[in-house]
Design an enzyme around this catalytic site. Structure first.
Site: not given
Lengths: 463, 463
Positions: B92, B157
């Site tokens: 991500d 994250e």
């Protein structure tokens, strides 16, 4: 004991009780809000009301245009050998917001339980009017006053008296007087009339500490770069020690110690320390060691931080090492302390304490010295006698921790003792909704003022 | 000297240079912005891209649904007697705002001067992909790896890894490994590859001091009522002395001193103190006496005030004695310091310092311990050898002042040494516009990773 003349005047004042309230009501109906230009016409109307009213008493007032709101000036005839008193007051008022908190509308004066509720009731239309009315009572019953009384009533007190100081400087001769009478403060407590004989001065500053040129990550840089918020805490902490003593070199050199008589006067006041703490919701106080709360608040210099700003102030945690930290702070000064000397001492004190990696900017805001009328002043004694006549009780002598810059200007420009004779109460809600003035205080103020002209006139000018 | 096997693999990697960039470009085109639910479909698409890609290498990945974005898991076959390495990374990315600062659009990867510009280029798609590619190179050329490699690649994250910790706890056996490999940091400088072997912990607090129940007039009350902003300055100042030593009792008891070897490693780094100061716009630094800037930032505990709030913060002067003063502050902790012990010591230290008239509220925010891999770790040594193969230069050993909570979780849950092998550069603009990844770093990272599997496999598990 009032003289027969004064007795006669007091009787007249008693007879006029209702007409006084009616006149006050009329003046209070005028929304003379100086801060709001929408009301400029009403401010002018209040000045005109005063002019008309003074004319009705048989004296010839002046309507003085300024670049702002007008001044009203008037004087009674000179009395050779007698002192001259100048009454200062203001006919403008604070904005009434928030309107929804008023029980009755701010410009529809309403009497409830012996108090008149309206914006300006105590600040300062009601208090100012006591002196106009007492002069009227003298003129009506005696045809003249035993001394010359001058009136200078302004319309910009609530917006900083912008044009008054210039007028004072330019017209010192016209305004020449021996004492200035101002009724724009409060009694010590209900039933405890007071004369405020001293005000503190102020020196106000803003400090900006700048460290790195941007906010840094406190993990990546923390420990290796001087933190401006810590540096600020250290600088502010260094200014005052744990015993409440200000650490600037020479700071106390010019401080005039409280006299024994002053300390006795303060001790005798009905001040309840535990009620004070309870009202503020605190479990104790700190302050300069060796002084009482009233002494600390009224007659000792002090240091206060008024604002702190640095870094992240939102919700939650942000791991930032701020680029900048700022504080606003002030010293309250006692009479004889010079704000300029404080600024110099402050700069000299702080500069060596600024750590590497930090640059300091110190902004010097407005400052003004304190003022005190010696308790031995014959004008104070005359005022005390007059208040005893008017209120049936001898006033206490108090000081005020705040600053009223215009008072200092009057004292300096006219070289006169300033008598702060407050007829109001601490809970009169000046600047707040439901401002009020107790009608017995209004009447006692008029009586005191009438007796004041007599008492002042008896002061031996040659002494 | 790389073994013939590794040489063979490196040749293959060299041949694939263009196909690697093509694959990275494909992945970077997917706007997998985890913070913005509008992009949830793209986040999923990035996970699927990875799944397909891992399948293409001949390993069988798992698409693991969570309550948030999915996890991608894969493993190569077990190799008895060899250690197990687990690669952690994330697919991500941060939101790309402000868009108008991008020279080329964030999700249209563009190569300029040997760098690929796109959101996620370095953080972490590019860096994570180096390990996928190196495993592919081993499988393609050798048919197998000399040790088992597990991949755990997440999609949250950038939004706090909310569902990762739970997965780690629940699947410790599945994820069992000897070392965790993470490439999500930077080199020390261009041409100075680095291994980050330590991170600081953190203990973050908010303090609220409350004095009077409302803001007071600083003239009327100043000196007689404890000022919360001054009290706050005194408390914060007391926490750290002028030599940069934290004053909480026992604070340094658990601090493991830097070893001579560590201090030598730091001293040998090409760190230019005056360039550092110039870049931050500061004329010097302060910090704990007896330590260098890098030691202070990486390996010593510290205290930072992150925010200050009190009283009036607007323009100009307001003469207020504030009701409240607050600060946010943190301690960065070094490995072996326990945030809980710090909280206890802090409370015990501050409580007796709170002056009369002030009440204190101390809010304990998130805290986390630091982590350090002993420089003697054979995994570190293997990684250093591998980087020398990949970059042609031996890496330096550095620590990082910040905290990466997930690293600690990996180390604790899996009882493994964590190898932070950063291929990026400090100016790669992660989280900023024009994020980039230098293609030679990308390629050197793949080479290093390929060499790492060889070096780790040679570690004697019985030693």
């Amino acid at each position: 004991m009032p003289s027969p003349t004064v007795k006669n005047i007091l009787e007249h004042i008693e007879e006029q009780r209702e007409s006084y309230v009616a006149d006050l009501t009329e003046l209070l109906r005028i929304p003379s809000i100086s801060a709001d230009s929408t009301y400029a016409g009403d401010v002018k109307r209040a000045a005109e009301w005063l002019i008309d009213h003074l004319k009705g008493l048989g004296i010839h007032p002046e309507f003085i245009e300024t670049k702002g709101h007008p001044l009203v000036y008037a004087e009674t005839p000179p009395v050779p050998g007698a002192p001259i008193a100048l009454v200062y007051g203001h006919y403008d008022v604070q904005p009434p917001d928030p309107l929804d908190k008023w029980i009755t509308p701010p410009f529809e004066p309403t009497i409830r339980e012996g108090r008149i509720y309206a914006r300006g009731a105590t600040d300062d239309k009601g208090q100012m009017l006591t002196h106009v009315k007492s002069v009227g009572a003298w003129l009506k019953t005696q045809g003249c006053l035993p001394l010359q009384v001058k009136f200078l009533i302004e319309g910009e007190e609530e917006v900083g008296s912008e044009h008054l100081e210039g007028y004072l400087c330019d017209h010192a001769e016209k305004l020449a007087c021996d004492c200035v009478v101002i009724s724009d403060t409060s009694q010590f407590a209900p039933g405890v009339p007071a004369i405020t004989y001293g005000l503190r001065g102020i020196a106000y500053y803003e400090i900006h500490l700048t460290g790195p040129n941007r906010d840094l990550h406190s993990g990546v840089f923390g420990g290796g770069v001087t933190n401006p918020a810590i540096a600020l805490s250290k600088l502010l902490s260094a200014i005052i020690d744990d015993a409440g003593r200000i650490q600037l070199p020479g700071f106390y050199d010019d401080v005039v110690p409280l006299t024994d008589r002053e300390r006795e006067e303060f001790r005798a006041l009905p001040f309840d320390q535990s009620a004070f703490e309870q009202e503020l919701g605190i479990n104790g106080v700190t302050g300069e060691a060796g002084f009482s709360t009233l002494e600390r608040r009224w007659a000792r210099p002090t240091f206060d931080v008024c604002g702190l700003t640095s870094g992240y102030q939102g919700e939650g945690a942000k791991t930032v090492l701020p680029s900048r930290a700022s504080a606003k702070f002030s010293f309250r000064l006692v009479p004889n302390q010079d704000p300029k000397k404080v600024t110099t001492a402050l700069r000299q004190f702080l500069e060596p304490l600024v750590p590497p990696g930090i640059s300091m900017e110190l902004v010097d805001f407005h400052g003004g010295p304190g003022i005190v009328v010696p308790l031995e002043s014959p004008y104070l004694a005359a005022a005390a006698d007059a208040i005893e006549v008017g209120f049936g009780k001898r006033p206490v002598f108090m000081r005020e921790g705040g600053s009223i810059p215009i008072v200092k200007t009057f004292a300096e420009q006219l070289d006169a003792d300033v008598l702060l004779l407050g007829w109001g109460q601490n809970d009169d809600n000046l600047h707040s909704p439901n401002e009020k003035f107790t009608l017995t205080d209004f009447q006692a103020g008029i009586r005191s003022s009438a007796a004041l002209w007599d008492a002042l006139a008896k002061i031996n000018q040659d002494a």
